[in-house]
Design a protein around this motif. Structure first.
Motif, PDB file in Angstrom:
ATOM      1  N   GLN A  20       0.854  -1.181   0.000  1.00 13.79           N
ATOM      2  CA  GLN A  20       0.000   0.000   0.000  1.00 13.79           C
ATOM      3  C   GLN A  20       0.890   1.232   0.000  1.00 13.79           C
ATOM      4  O   GLN A  20       1.880   1.277   0.720  1.00 13.79           O
ATOM      5  CB  GLN A  20      -0.865   0.032   1.268  1.00 13.79           C
ATOM      6  N   GLU A  21       0.532   2.238  -0.807  1.00 13.25           N
ATOM      7  CA  GLU A  21       1.271   3.496  -0.784  1.00 13.25           C
ATOM      8  C   GLU A  21       0.705   4.380   0.315  1.00 13.25           C
ATOM      9  O   GLU A  21      -0.514   4.543   0.428  1.00 13.25           O
ATOM     10  CB  GLU A  21       1.156   4.224  -2.125  1.00 13.25           C
ATOM     11  N   VAL A  22       1.611   4.933   1.136  1.00 14.06           N
ATOM     12  CA  VAL A  22       1.203   5.855   2.196  1.00 14.06           C
ATOM     13  C   VAL A  22       1.991   7.149   2.056  1.00 14.06           C
ATOM     14  O   VAL A  22       3.091   7.166   1.507  1.00 14.06           O
ATOM     15  CB  VAL A  22       1.415   5.257   3.608  1.00 14.06           C
ATOM     16  N   GLU A  23       1.385   8.230   2.546  1.00 12.81           N
ATOM     17  CA  GLU A  23       2.029   9.539   2.506  1.00 12.81           C
ATOM     18  C   GLU A  23       2.221  10.040   3.930  1.00 12.81           C
ATOM     19  O   GLU A  23       1.329   9.916   4.768  1.00 12.81           O
ATOM     20  CB  GLU A  23       1.162  10.520   1.727  1.00 12.81           C
ATOM     21  N   VAL A  24       3.378  10.617   4.178  1.00 11.50           N
ATOM     22  CA  VAL A  24       3.674  11.182   5.489  1.00 11.50           C
ATOM     23  C   VAL A  24       2.888  12.481   5.630  1.00 11.50           C
ATOM     24  O   VAL A  24       3.006  13.386   4.804  1.00 11.50           O
ATOM     25  CB  VAL A  24       5.184  11.454   5.655  1.00 11.50           C
ATOM     26  N   ILE A  25       2.064  12.560   6.687  1.00 13.08           N
ATOM     27  CA  ILE A  25       1.289  13.775   6.909  1.00 13.08           C
ATOM     28  C   ILE A  25       1.775  14.547   8.134  1.00 13.08           C
ATOM     29  O   ILE A  25       1.299  15.636   8.410  1.00 13.08           O
ATOM     30  CB  ILE A  25      -0.220  13.468   7.005  1.00 13.08           C
ATOM     31  N   GLY A  26       2.752  13.958   8.850  1.00  9.03           N
ATOM     32  CA  GLY A  26       3.328  14.665   9.990  1.00  9.03           C
ATOM     33  C   GLY A  26       4.477  13.874  10.585  1.00  9.03           C
ATOM     34  O   GLY A  26       4.560  12.659  10.417  1.00  9.03           O
ATOM     35  N   THR A  27       5.387  14.579  11.232  1.00 14.35           N
ATOM     36  CA  THR A  27       6.506  13.939  11.931  1.00 14.35           C
ATOM     37  C   THR A  27       6.648  14.574  13.302  1.00 14.35           C
ATOM     38  O   THR A  27       6.307  15.742  13.489  1.00 14.35           O
ATOM     39  CB  THR A  27       7.839  14.101  11.166  1.00 14.35           C
ATOM     40  N   VAL A  28       7.137  13.790  14.255  1.00 19.08           N
ATOM     41  CA  VAL A  28       7.361  14.309  15.600  1.00 19.08           C
ATOM     42  C   VAL A  28       8.465  13.485  16.259  1.00 19.08           C
ATOM     43  O   VAL A  28       8.645  12.311  15.934  1.00 19.08           O
ATOM     44  CB  VAL A  28       6.053  14.267  16.439  1.00 19.08           C
ATOM     45  N   THR A  29       9.216  14.123  17.150  1.00 18.09           N
ATOM     46  CA  THR A  29      10.242  13.432  17.926  1.00 18.09           C
ATOM     47  C   THR A  29       9.829  13.487  19.390  1.00 18.09           C
ATOM     48  O   THR A  29       9.536  14.560  19.916  1.00 18.09           O
ATOM     49  CB  THR A  29      11.617  14.091  17.740  1.00 18.09           C
ATOM     50  N   ILE A  30       9.783  12.328  20.024  1.00 17.10           N
ATOM     51  CA  ILE A  30       9.409  12.222  21.435  1.00 17.10           C
ATOM     52  C   ILE A  30      10.479  11.421  22.149  1.00 17.10           C
ATOM     53  O   ILE A  30      10.784  10.286  21.751  1.00 17.10           O
ATOM     54  CB  ILE A  30       8.050  11.517  21.600  1.00 17.10           C
ATOM     55  N   SER A  79      -1.169  11.663  21.238  1.00 17.02           N
ATOM     56  CA  SER A  79      -1.374  12.953  21.910  1.00 17.02           C
ATOM     57  C   SER A  79      -0.468  14.037  21.323  1.00 17.02           C
ATOM     58  O   SER A  79      -0.901  15.176  21.125  1.00 17.02           O
ATOM     59  CB  SER A  79      -1.103  12.823  23.405  1.00 17.02           C
ATOM     60  N   ALA A  80       0.781  13.690  21.049  1.00 19.01           N
ATOM     61  CA  ALA A  80       1.720  14.664  20.482  1.00 19.01           C
ATOM     62  C   ALA A  80       1.258  15.126  19.105  1.00 19.01           C
ATOM     63  O   ALA A  80       1.318  16.318  18.782  1.00 19.01           O
ATOM     64  CB  ALA A  80       3.118  14.063  20.401  1.00 19.01           C
ATOM     65  N   PHE A  81       0.773  14.197  18.271  1.00 20.61           N
ATOM     66  CA  PHE A  81       0.287  14.582  16.945  1.00 20.61           C
ATOM     67  C   PHE A  81      -0.995  15.404  17.053  1.00 20.61           C
ATOM     68  O   PHE A  81      -1.169  16.377  16.322  1.00 20.61           O
ATOM     69  CB  PHE A  81       0.070  13.359  16.057  1.00 20.61           C
ATOM     70  N   ASP A  82      -1.897  15.031  17.982  1.00 20.48           N
ATOM     71  CA  ASP A  82      -3.126  15.811  18.170  1.00 20.48           C
ATOM     72  C   ASP A  82      -2.788  17.246  18.554  1.00 20.48           C
ATOM     73  O   ASP A  82      -3.374  18.199  18.028  1.00 20.48           O
ATOM     74  CB  ASP A  82      -4.008  15.183  19.255  1.00 20.48           C
ATOM     75  N   GLU A  83      -1.847  17.387  19.470  1.00 26.12           N
ATOM     76  CA  GLU A  83      -1.431  18.720  19.925  1.00 26.12           C
ATOM     77  C   GLU A  83      -0.808  19.511  18.769  1.00 26.12           C
ATOM     78  O   GLU A  83      -1.117  20.687  18.569  1.00 26.12           O
ATOM     79  CB  GLU A  83      -0.420  18.568  21.060  1.00 26.12           C
ATOM     80  N   MET A  84       0.025  18.852  17.996  1.00 24.91           N
ATOM     81  CA  MET A  84       0.691  19.503  16.872  1.00 24.91           C
ATOM     82  C   MET A  84      -0.348  19.954  15.821  1.00 24.91           C
ATOM     83  O   MET A  84      -0.273  21.063  15.305  1.00 24.91           O
ATOM     84  CB  MET A  84       1.701  18.546  16.228  1.00 24.91           C
ATOM     85  N   MET A  85      -1.316  19.110  15.545  1.00 23.12           N
ATOM     86  CA  MET A  85      -2.333  19.437  14.539  1.00 23.12           C
ATOM     87  C   MET A  85      -3.239  20.572  15.015  1.00 23.12           C
ATOM     88  O   MET A  85      -3.606  21.429  14.233  1.00 23.12           O
ATOM     89  CB  MET A  85      -3.168  18.208  14.186  1.00 23.12           C
TER      90      MET A  85
END
Length: 89
Positions: A20-30, A79-85
């Motif tokens: 399946q092809e996927v696209e990166v919609i966000g990145t985060v470092t924790i 949670s980190a992605f929710d906060e970032m978005m």
């Protein structure tokens, strides 16, 4: 490790070994670990009001993607992605 950019497209194998092809919609470092949020390219290209499926993957030292193993780790990343978005809105 090579930097992963939002918008980058790559192929993963699902549980049935179908690619399946996927696209990166966000990145985060924790806590020193890199994670990406991805969605299926096909879902992103469709113009619909329905929610899209988002998956979180961790990036290992070689730049390969791996599933998140624990519920605690998943909750931190989600949670980190929710906060970032919400900051971007």
């Amino acid at each position: 490790m090579e930097k992963i950019d939002v918008g980058e497209v790559f192929t993963i194998s699902d549980e049935n070994d179908e690619e399946q092809e996927v696209e990166v919609i966000g990145t985060v470092t924790i806590e020193g670990k890199d994670y990406v949020a991805v969605s299926f390219v096909e879902d992103l290209q469709e113009e619909t009001d329905e929610d899209i499926d988002i998956f979180f993957l961790k990036v290992d030292n070689e730049g390969d993607f791996a599933a998140i193993d624990s519920d605690d780790e998943f909750e931190k990343v989600s949670s980190a992605f929710d906060e970032m978005m919400s900051e971007e809105e």
